[in-house]
Motif scaffolding. Structure first.
Motif, PDB file in Angstrom:
ATOM      1  N   LYS A  73       0.807  -1.222   0.000  1.00 16.97           N
ATOM      2  CA  LYS A  73       0.000   0.000   0.000  1.00 16.97           C
ATOM      3  C   LYS A  73       0.843   1.277   0.000  1.00 16.97           C
ATOM      4  O   LYS A  73       0.394   2.315  -0.482  1.00 16.97           O
ATOM      5  CB  LYS A  73      -0.956  -0.004   1.188  1.00 16.97           C
TER       6      LYS A  73
ATOM      7  N   TYR B 218      -9.637  -1.937  -1.666  1.00 24.88           N
ATOM      8  CA  TYR B 218      -8.261  -2.281  -2.060  1.00 24.88           C
ATOM      9  C   TYR B 218      -8.192  -3.730  -2.501  1.00 24.88           C
ATOM     10  O   TYR B 218      -8.837  -4.607  -1.912  1.00 24.88           O
ATOM     11  CB  TYR B 218      -7.302  -2.059  -0.890  1.00 24.88           C
TER      12      TYR B 218
ATOM     13  N   GLN C 109      -6.305   0.535  -5.433  1.00 22.02           N
ATOM     14  CA  GLN C 109      -7.308   1.090  -4.531  1.00 22.02           C
ATOM     15  C   GLN C 109      -8.200   2.033  -5.316  1.00 22.02           C
ATOM     16  O   GLN C 109      -7.717   2.858  -6.096  1.00 22.02           O
ATOM     17  CB  GLN C 109      -6.657   1.841  -3.378  1.00 22.02           C
TER      18      GLN C 109
END
Length: 230
Positions: free
Chosen positions: A169, A224, A208
């Motif tokens: 991420k 996500y 995302q």
């Protein structure tokens, strides 16, 4: 700066302090060493900084006293959540810049008066398809579909990452937004390839997607997914 939630002892911590990063994932809280990449001034980063600077100047030089008062009141009545999910009240100028930055980022028109509401309907499901080939495929199927007339799908993605990478991420970068009232699926291949170049089969991509209202700046938290390039 790290944010810490205190109980009898500290019960949670987020952020960085003294070279240490505090965070958590599905397995629970963890601590890792902070690694600072070189922050080169990309065209995208420069545009974001310039946008915030211009909005701040506009607040000071152009908004009327009545508009400033309205934004201050709106900010008090519309707190945001911090990383712990706690309510946090922003200032009027912070709220003005925050909402307009979202609007301008997806091609909307700046608002000088606070919106009547920040209510927004997001997407509840997302399936990403990524395939290397001629041409490469990068498609996002979502529901419900289509989204509202003033809404756009806002997409963040990572560059192709090694298959063994599990923490992805922090590599997310904004690649683009759909048309308003987008119907599923959203073909984001052109935006992805323009940002990161060609895909390689077997690598991973983190994706995302959230929904942004182009007239209010309201946005959803987003969904996500980590996918393997076929």
């Amino acid at each position: 700066m790290a944010k810490i939630m205190f109980g009898a002892l500290a019960t949670d911590a987020r952020g960085k302090i003294a070279g240490v990063v505090y965070s958590k994932n599905a397995a629970g809280a963890y601590i890792r060493q902070k690694v600072s990449p070189t922050q080169s001034l990309t065209a995208r980063r420069g545009a974001v900084r310039e946008r915030i600077t211009n909005l701040s100047k506009y607040w000071s030089a152009t908004l009327t006293p009545a508009q400033v008062t309205a934004w201050n009141g709106f900010a008090k009545n519309n707190p945001v959540s911090d990383v712990f999910g706690r309510s946090q009240t922003l200032s009027g100028i912070q709220t003005f810049c925050r909402l307009n930055a979202e609007i301008l980022n997806v091609g909307g028109t700046q608002i000088d008066d606070p919106p009547g509401s920040l209510t927004i309907e997001g997407i509840t499901s997302m399936t990403v398809t990524a395939t290397a080939g001629a041409p490469d495929v990068f498609s996002i199927a979502f529901g419900p579909s289509p989204i509202g007339a003033n809404l756009k799908i806002n997409v963040f993605a990572t560059q192709p990452l090694p298959s063994g990478r599990t923490f992805t991420k922090n590599y997310l970068r904004w690649i683009g937004a759909s048309a308003a009232a987008q119907a599923t699926p959203y073909n984001a291949a052109a935006a992805y390839l323009a940002k990161f170049g060609a895909m390689t089969a077997g690598n991973k991509i983190g994706v995302q997607a959230n929904v942004v209202d182009t007239t209010t700046g309201a946005k959803t938290t987003g969904l996500y997914q980590l996918v393997t390039i076929g």
